[in-house]
Every structure is written in structure tokens, then in C-alpha cells.
Design a protein around this motif. Structure first.
Motif, PDB file in Angstrom:
ATOM      1  N   ASN A 371       0.802  -1.113   0.094  1.00 38.34           N
ATOM      2  CA  ASN A 371       0.157   0.110   0.147  1.00 38.34           C
ATOM      3  C   ASN A 371       0.799   1.106  -0.141  1.00 38.34           C
ATOM      4  OD1 ASN A 371      -2.204  -1.625   0.387  1.00 38.34           O
ATOM      5  ND2 ASN A 371      -2.624  -1.254   2.274  1.00 38.34           N
ATOM      6  N   TYR A 372       1.868   1.250   0.651  1.00 35.38           N
ATOM      7  CA  TYR A 372       2.822   2.358   1.000  1.00 35.38           C
ATOM      8  C   TYR A 372       3.443   2.610  -0.431  1.00 35.38           C
ATOM      9  CZ  TYR A 372       5.938   5.499   3.256  1.00 35.38           C
ATOM     10  OH  TYR A 372       6.659   6.457   3.856  1.00 35.38           O
ATOM     11  N   SER A 374       2.339   1.842  -3.195  1.00 30.29           N
ATOM     12  CA  SER A 374       1.367   2.544  -4.338  1.00 30.29           C
ATOM     13  C   SER A 374       0.997   3.882  -4.006  1.00 30.29           C
ATOM     14  CB  SER A 374       0.342   1.644  -4.649  1.00 30.29           C
ATOM     15  OG  SER A 374      -0.344   1.197  -3.523  1.00 30.29           O
ATOM     16  N   GLN A 375       0.674   4.129  -2.735  1.00 31.88           N
ATOM     17  CA  GLN A 375       0.301   5.566  -2.354  1.00 31.88           C
ATOM     18  C   GLN A 375       1.390   6.508  -2.696  1.00 31.88           C
ATOM     19  OE1 GLN A 375      -0.351   5.423   1.797  1.00 31.88           O
ATOM     20  NE2 GLN A 375      -2.418   4.536   1.506  1.00 31.88           N
ATOM     21  N   LYS A 426      -2.998 -11.480   2.116  1.00 31.29           N
ATOM     22  CA  LYS A 426      -3.228 -10.262   2.469  1.00 31.29           C
ATOM     23  C   LYS A 426      -4.398 -10.231   3.681  1.00 31.29           C
ATOM     24  CE  LYS A 426      -2.927  -5.289   1.683  1.00 31.29           C
ATOM     25  NZ  LYS A 426      -4.116  -5.050   1.834  1.00 31.29           N
ATOM     26  N   ALA A 431      -1.923  -4.321   6.804  1.00 30.70           N
ATOM     27  CA  ALA A 431      -1.598  -3.498   5.585  1.00 30.70           C
ATOM     28  C   ALA A 431      -0.365  -4.724   4.933  1.00 30.70           C
ATOM     29  CB  ALA A 431      -0.782  -2.274   5.972  1.00 30.70           C
TER      30      ALA A 431
END
Ligand SMILES: NC(=O)c1ccc[n+]([C@@H]2O[C@H](COP(=O)([O-])OP(=O)(O)OC[C@H]3O[C@@H](n4cnc5c(N)ncnc54)[C@H](O)[C@@H]3O)[C@@H](O)[C@H]2O)c1
Ligand SMILES: [Zn+2]
Length: 679
Positions: A371-372, A374-375, A426, A431
Motif C-alpha cells: 500500500n505504501y 502504491s500510495q 493479505k 497492511a
């Protein structure tokens, strides 16, 4: 001239573009788009590239000028004496290089004196006084031309409108340079009011000060309490200036005498060593100042030596800004790799070009999770900002998208474990992506490394390499397998001779003597650290007690939270884990607390008569809990450190009590040491 690849050319042009944008935002709009330290870093990179490829230098490069041209709404004024910038040194090595450089130019200069001044983070003003009257106040602008902000300058109360020239009437023309700034307090107040009014906030006190001075309405400027420290004096109409002042120290004194505020932390040094000491002293003390400072300015004291050394196109050669090392820097991502930990957690890592960061060289930073990535849209080839705060592993916090080259691709997290190739999982509320294959070599290796580690079962001689071989050869598929190994088997492994294999078997066997709390820690149950394991082992003196207990009972143990409790519960539910325990028990490992190892709640009186002070935030225990523990063991807890204090228990963010304890030489303990004593 070196041959140059297209990449360098592109990089130089991208850097220049970003630096120009940033510089415009900073100087003209008073609204920076990147942090100063990041600007400095990229600036250095550009400077370096231009040094190696001089054919790339252009007249409009940010390295070739002092600052942006000022905005137009004030009258432009030529400075009588140009306002130079300062060369930067970011560490002691660079400071020493500066001294060597100027000494080469003036080898016979003899006895050296330096003046250190605080580098206040504000903006430079040039003030002109004619016959003692303030006639002009001008911003630095691009160093040659500044903006006439006389009306605003007149509103700064600490700037004298009339000089005190008693006995100095010949000083018909006086030029003063100094730093206008806002205190942190006032800055916060201004921002608070702007927030209420729905206006854009200032990024820092410097930008607020600049914004204030370049206000068209002097009334607004007057409301904001700008402050000013003077640091340079020019006397253009005095031919023999040296007869009035022969060194910088005297200039500062004269500035004070004629009515200016001069920063009181000016400091005269007779060697570079003293400068370095002063620099180190301020590294921590600077945070106690009511205003921002970002380094020291070191100047050669003798004015005649200053004259001899002169200026480069941008800087005086006789001064340098010695800045503090930051916890952020820029570098480039070479690759993104995936690490599978012993809990199966999959962590993406940025492999970067090595950079110095807060005193160490770093070449890897965590990217936390998919997530990190892609953010932030972190890609291989990107220029990124990495941060290291305290002892935390460096992390990538931002991408400088402006410097991205075409043809880069967004990063995709793998769907399968890079080690065992099973599909990754996941969980909804997490996360993190995990490999849940309990026989995944990565998890197994991690589990075994943890089991043999010093704080767990302390099996000496088995390091990462041996573990790798044991797992790769299929000799060990769980920690229990270690206890079935034979010397013959070990002998066959690379690097292990006959002698060593016997030794290893011995040390594996002796680990059976290790305590229940170490075994519990060694199992590597999530959230169970050393201290928690100790606490649990003393409350639940057998593994059966622990595995049968309900969550509420576990939570009653000091410092054991919900997460730990449910993690233990989960762990013991697995039949695979139950089998592991049965096997380890059969092999003779300890799953009970022996009688000698009395537990904490036994009310031993080990601390009778001892006086304790607790300061800072402890890793697991609450204040009340530590107090209780100490008191139960016969100790006393007081609030302030004195000669009577025997021990100070120190946690995170400890403040003045810690300082006091250090002064008095009181014994310091961290939480785990206290618990050890109590056991
Ligand atoms: N964030 C951004 O986007 C951005 C953009 C452009 C510039 N900047 C910052 O501005 C800096 C460059 O600005 P600069 O050219 O003003 O250089 P500088 O701030 O590194 O040093 C020169 C300045 O120091 C100040 N100073 C403070 N105390 C002083 C003292 N006792 N004696 C002499 N001078 C003193 C003066 O204002 C002087 O002009 C960069 O290092 C960068 O950090 C940031
Ligand atoms: Zn795996």
C-alpha cells in the motif's frame, strides 16, 4: 573533458528545472515546495555534476547566482556593496577543507582567530544610514539588486531609526547588514491567526518573516513583531576603516554601541578545534532557543585577512556556514527487493545508492508494504527522500516526481512468495502481505535464527550461514529437529569440520538447561519480546498454565496488552504448535519455572532501602506499575533526583531528571534491567 552520457545531461537539466522552481517558490513566493535540506542536497548534486562536466554549466544555472530576482512590486535598488551568500559545510571534514583552502591562499597569515555566530534562519537586510539617520532598508534580492522595503523596515522596533554616533560623527555613511527574523512564538501566533482566517499557512518562521517584510502594507508588517540581529558593518566613506575597527569582533561591538542588537552567542575562537567544540555544543542546545537557527557562521576575525582573501562569484572566502546534519536526505532507488521475515511478513526494501544520513551511511530503506509503495508511487530509478529518526530504520518518505525519467514503471508487489513461490496472503485488517506457508524456508530460517539467538536459547556457533545450510539440505524443518542432529550430519556441511560439529552438538544440548522464559521467547510468538516472555513465564510457571489460560488472565499480567494475549491464544490453538511443544518437552527443554527462579510477584525484598526515580516513557510498564513493583520489593520511589537516589529508571524522551542523574553519576537502569534485578 570527460565524455558524457545522455543520462547525465538529462539529470542536470531535470535538477536545474526543479531547483529553479523551488528557488522561485522560496524567494519570490515565500512558499517553499521542498525542504531546505533537500534543496541543499540536490544543489550539491548539480554542483558536482557541473564540476565534472563543465560543458554543461549555463549562465542561468542556480549554481551561478545568489538567489532569484526579486518580485516586482517594490522598487529595485542596486546594493552599494553586493550581498553575498555563504558557502556551506555540512560536517567537520568540510569545515577543515575550508580552512586548508583559505590557508593555501594566505599561507603566511600566522595566528588565526575565528568568530562564530549563530546562523539565524531569517533573511538578510541591508540598511543604509546617512548622518546617523536610517534612509534605506533593502532585501538581499539576487545579491546585486534588492527590493526597497524601507517603509516596512521602519516598523521593526529593534532597528534604530537614528544611530548613536556620539564621538563618531565622522561616520557619515554607515551600511549595516543583519538578519531579520521572527521568533518561533510569534510565528506560531501568526499561523494560528491565518488558519482562523482561512489563509495559507507559512511553512516556517523564515518564510513568515520574508512574507511580512514584503508586505505592501506597513501596518501589517508593524503588527508582526519582527526582530533583527546585526552582523556586518561597512563604512564606505572612511578610507582607513581599519583605524576604527581592525577585526570583526570590534565591528560587532561597535554595532552594539551605535544601537543595534547583536546576538549574544558570538564566540571568539583561537583554533578550529574550538570552533568544532562550539558547533557540537549547539547541536543539541539550538532546540532551546526561542528562534530557529540552522548552523553557525564561522568568520575570520582579521579584517585585513578578509580583504586579502576576498570573494568568489558567490561567497566570501573568509566565512562559511557550518550547518547541522539532517535526518533527511535524497538518493536514488536502484532496485526494490522483497524480504520475508520469520513471521512471514513480506517487506519491500529500497536498495539505494549509499548516502550519509544522520552520521551513518545507508543504502537500504524500508518501503513498509505494498500500500505504501502504491500510495507514494515509488519506482525503481526514482529520486527519493529518505529519513532516519532516532534509531528507526531509514524509510523512504517521498518521491521527487519532478526528477523522474520517462519509461519508469509503477512497482507491483509480487503475488507469490519470492522464496517458496506459494501465494502470498493479505489479511483484511492488515497492511502487511504474508507468506503463510509454515515450511517456507524464509520463515523457517528466521524461526531457527531466532531460536539460537543470544537472548533466546543462546546456541553458540550456529549463525546465519549454518542455518541456511541446515534448511537448504533439509536437515532441519523445525527447531525441534536441531535436537536430533548428529555430529556426522553436521560434519558434511560446508565450513564445518569434525571438531566444530562436536562442539555444536554440545552447545545444542546445553541449551536444554535454559529457562522457561527463554524457551517461551525463543518460540517467536508474535508480540512476545524478551521482557514480556519473562513476565509471562513468572506468572504462568508451566506451559500448560499458559496454553490453557483465557485472554483476560493473560491481560492481568503487567504490561501485557490485548494484542499479546490474543496472539498467545492463537498460537496455542494450532495443533502444529502443540506438536512442536510435545516434541521439545520430550527432548528435555524446560517448559516450567524451576523453584530457584522465583518470580516477580514473590515479594522478595531485594530493593530494601533503595531509592528510585523514574523518568521518561518505559517500553511496557506504566508509571504506576513500576512504582508498585519497586515498592513490593522494598524500594522507595521519589520524584526528584538527588545525592540520595540510588537508581534512575530511564525511558524514552527522558529530560532534566536524566541530565541531573548524569551530573551526579547516579546508576541508570532501563526497564529490562530492573526486571532482571527483580527476578
Ligand atoms: N526550500 C527551498 O526550496 C529553497 C530554495 C532556495 C534556497 N533555499 C535555502 O536557502 C539557502 C540558500 O540561501 P542563501 O543564499 O541565503 O544562503 P544561506 O542561507 O545558506 O546563507 C547565507 C545567509 O545566511 C544568513 N545569516 C544568518 N546569520 C548570519 C550571520 N551571523 N552572518 C552572516 N550571514 C548570516 C544571511 O541571511 C545570509 O544571506 C539554501 O541553503 C537553502 O537551504 C531553500
Ligand atoms: Zn514463502
Amino acid at each position: 573533458m570527460k565524455s558524457m552520457c545522455l543520462e547525465v545531461k538529462k539529470r542536470v537539466s531535470k535538477l536545474r528545472q526543479l531547483l529553479q522552481q523551488a528557488s522561485y517558490a522560496y524567494y519570490v513566493l515565500d512558499n517553499p515546495i521542498i525542504e531546505d535540506i533537500i534543496y541543499d542536497n540536490l544543489y550539491r548534486e548539480l554542483q558536482n555534476l557541473e564540476f565534472h562536466y563543465p560543458q554543461l554549466v549555463t549562465a542561468d544555472s542556480p549554481t551561478q547566482r545568489v538567489a532569484e530576482k526579486p518580485a516586482t512590486h517594490f522598487n529595485s535598488i542596486y546594493h552599494n556593496v553586493p550581498l553575498y551568500s555563504l558557502e556551506n559545510a555540512f560536517n567537520i571534514k568540510e569545515l577543515k577543507a575550508w580552512e586548508e583552502r583559505w590557508l593555501r591562499q594566505a599561507p603566511e597569515s600566522g595566528f588565526i582567530e575565528y568568530i562564530c555566530e549563530l546562523k539565524i534562519d531569517g533573511l538578510a537586510l541591508a540598511l543604509t544610514y546617512k548622518n546617523g539617520i536610517l534612509v534605506r532598508g533593502v532585501t538581499r534580492g539576487d545579491g546585486i539588486i534588492g527590493e526597497d522595503i524601507t517603509n516596512n523596515v521602519r516598523t521593526i522596533r529593534v532597528i534604530p531609526l537614528r544611530l548613536n554616533l556620539e564621538g563618531l560623527e565622522n561616520l557619515e555613511h554607515v551600511e549595516v547588514r543583519g538578519e531579520a527574523f521572527l521568533s518561533i512564538d510569534v510565528f506560531e501566533k501568526i499561523n494560528h491567526e491565518r488558519e482562523k482566517a482561512g489563509e495559507r499557512l507559512f511553512a516556517n518562521p523564515r518564510n513568515a518573516a520574508a512574507g511580512t517584510l514584503r508586505q505592501l502594507n506597513p501596518k501589517i508588517a508593524a503588527q508582526r513583531k519582527l526582530d533583527f540581529f546585526a552582523y556586518t558593518l561597512h563604512l564606505p566613506n572612511i578610507n582607513e576603516e581599519e583605524q576604527i575597527v581592525s577585526n570583526h569582533w570590534q565591528s560587532l561591538e561597535l554595532l552594539q554601541k551605535i544601537g543595534f542588537k547583536v546576538n549574544s552567542y558570538k564566540y571568539l575562537c583561537t583554533s578550529l578545534e574550538e570552533v568544532i567544540n562550539y558547533y557540537q555544543q549547539w547541536d543539541t542546545e539550538r532546540f532551546n532557543l526561542p528562534y530557529m537557527m540552522d548552523g553557525l557562521v564561522v568568520k575570520i576575525n582579521s579584517l585585513s585577512l578578509q580583504k586579502q582573501l576576498g570573494f568568489t562569484q558567490k561567497f566570501p572566502r573568509w566565512a562559511i556556514a557550518l550547518k547541522y546534519s539532517a535526518e533527511q536526505t535524497t538518493t536514488m532507488v536502484k532496485n526494490i527487493t522483497i524480504n520475508v521475515g520469520r513471521t512471514g511478513a513480506v517487506t519491500p526494501l529500497a536498495e539505494m545508492y549509499p548516502v550519509k544520513l544522520a552520521g551513518t551511511t545507508v543504502s537500504r530503506a524500508t518501503l513498509h508494504n505494498g500500500n505504501y509503495i502504491s500510495q507514494l508511487d515509488i519506482r525503481v530509478g526514482d529520486t527519493v527522500i529518505v529519513r532516519k529518526a532516532g534509531e528507526i530504520i531509514p524509510e523512504v518518505i517521498r518521491v521527487l516526481v519532478e526528477l523522474r525519467l520517462p519509461n519508469t514503471q509503477p512497482f507491483k508487489m509480487p503475488t507469490n512468495c519470492p522464496i517458496c513461490n506459494q501465494a502470498l496472503v493479505k489479511l483484511l485488517d492488515e497492511a502487511v502481505t504474508r507468506c503463510v506457508n509454515m515450511s517456507c524456508p524464509a520463515i523457517l530460517k528466521g524461526a531457527i535464527e531466532h531460536w539460537v539467538a543470544r537472548d533466546s536459547l543462546d546456541i553458540k556457533g550456529i549463525g546465519g550461514k549454518t542455518v541456511q545450510h541446515l534448511v537448504d539440505q533439509g536437515l532441519v524443518t523445525s527447531v525441534a529437529d536441531l535436537y536430533d542432529l548428529t555430529a556426522e550430519q553436521l560434519c558434511k556441511l560446508e565450513h564445518i569440520g569434525e571438531k566444530l560439529s562436536v562442539k555444536l552438538i554440545d552447545s545444542i544440548a546445553s541449551s536444554k538447561q535454559k529457562s522457561w522464559s527463554r524457551v517461551l521467547y525463543g518460540l517467536g510468538i508474535r508480540y512476545i519480546g524478551k521482557v514480556t516472555a519473562k513476565r509471562l513465564a513468572s506468572k504462568f510457571t508451566t506451559v500448560e498454565q499458559l496454553s490453557n489460560v483465557n485472554i483476560i488472565n493473560i491481560e492481568e499480567t503487567y504490561g501485557v496488552g490485548k494484542e499479546v494475549a490474543s496472539s498467545i491464544n492463537q498460537w496455542f490453538k494450532s495443533s502444529k504448535n502443540q506438536d512442536l511443544i510435545t516434541r521439545l518437552q520430550a527432548q528435555g527443554l524446560k517448559f516450567t519455572t524451576s523453584l530457584e527462579a522465583k518470580n516477580i510477584s514473590n515479594n522478595n525484598q531485594k530493593l530494601t532501602g533503595k531509592i528510585f526515580v523514574v523518568t521518561g516513557i518505559l517500553p511496557t510498564l506504566k508509571r504506576k506499575e513500576v512504582k508498585e513493583l519497586i515498592q513490593k520489593a522494598g524500594g522507595k520511589v521519589t520524584n526528584s533526583v538527588s545525592k540520595e537516589t540510588d537508581y534512575v529508571i530511564v525511558g524514552r524522551d527522558a529530560g532534566s531528571k536524566l541530565t541531573k542523574a548524569k551530573e551526579l553519576g547516579t546508576t541508570l537502569l532501563v526497564e529490562s534491567q530492573l526486571l532482571e534485578i527483580l527476578q
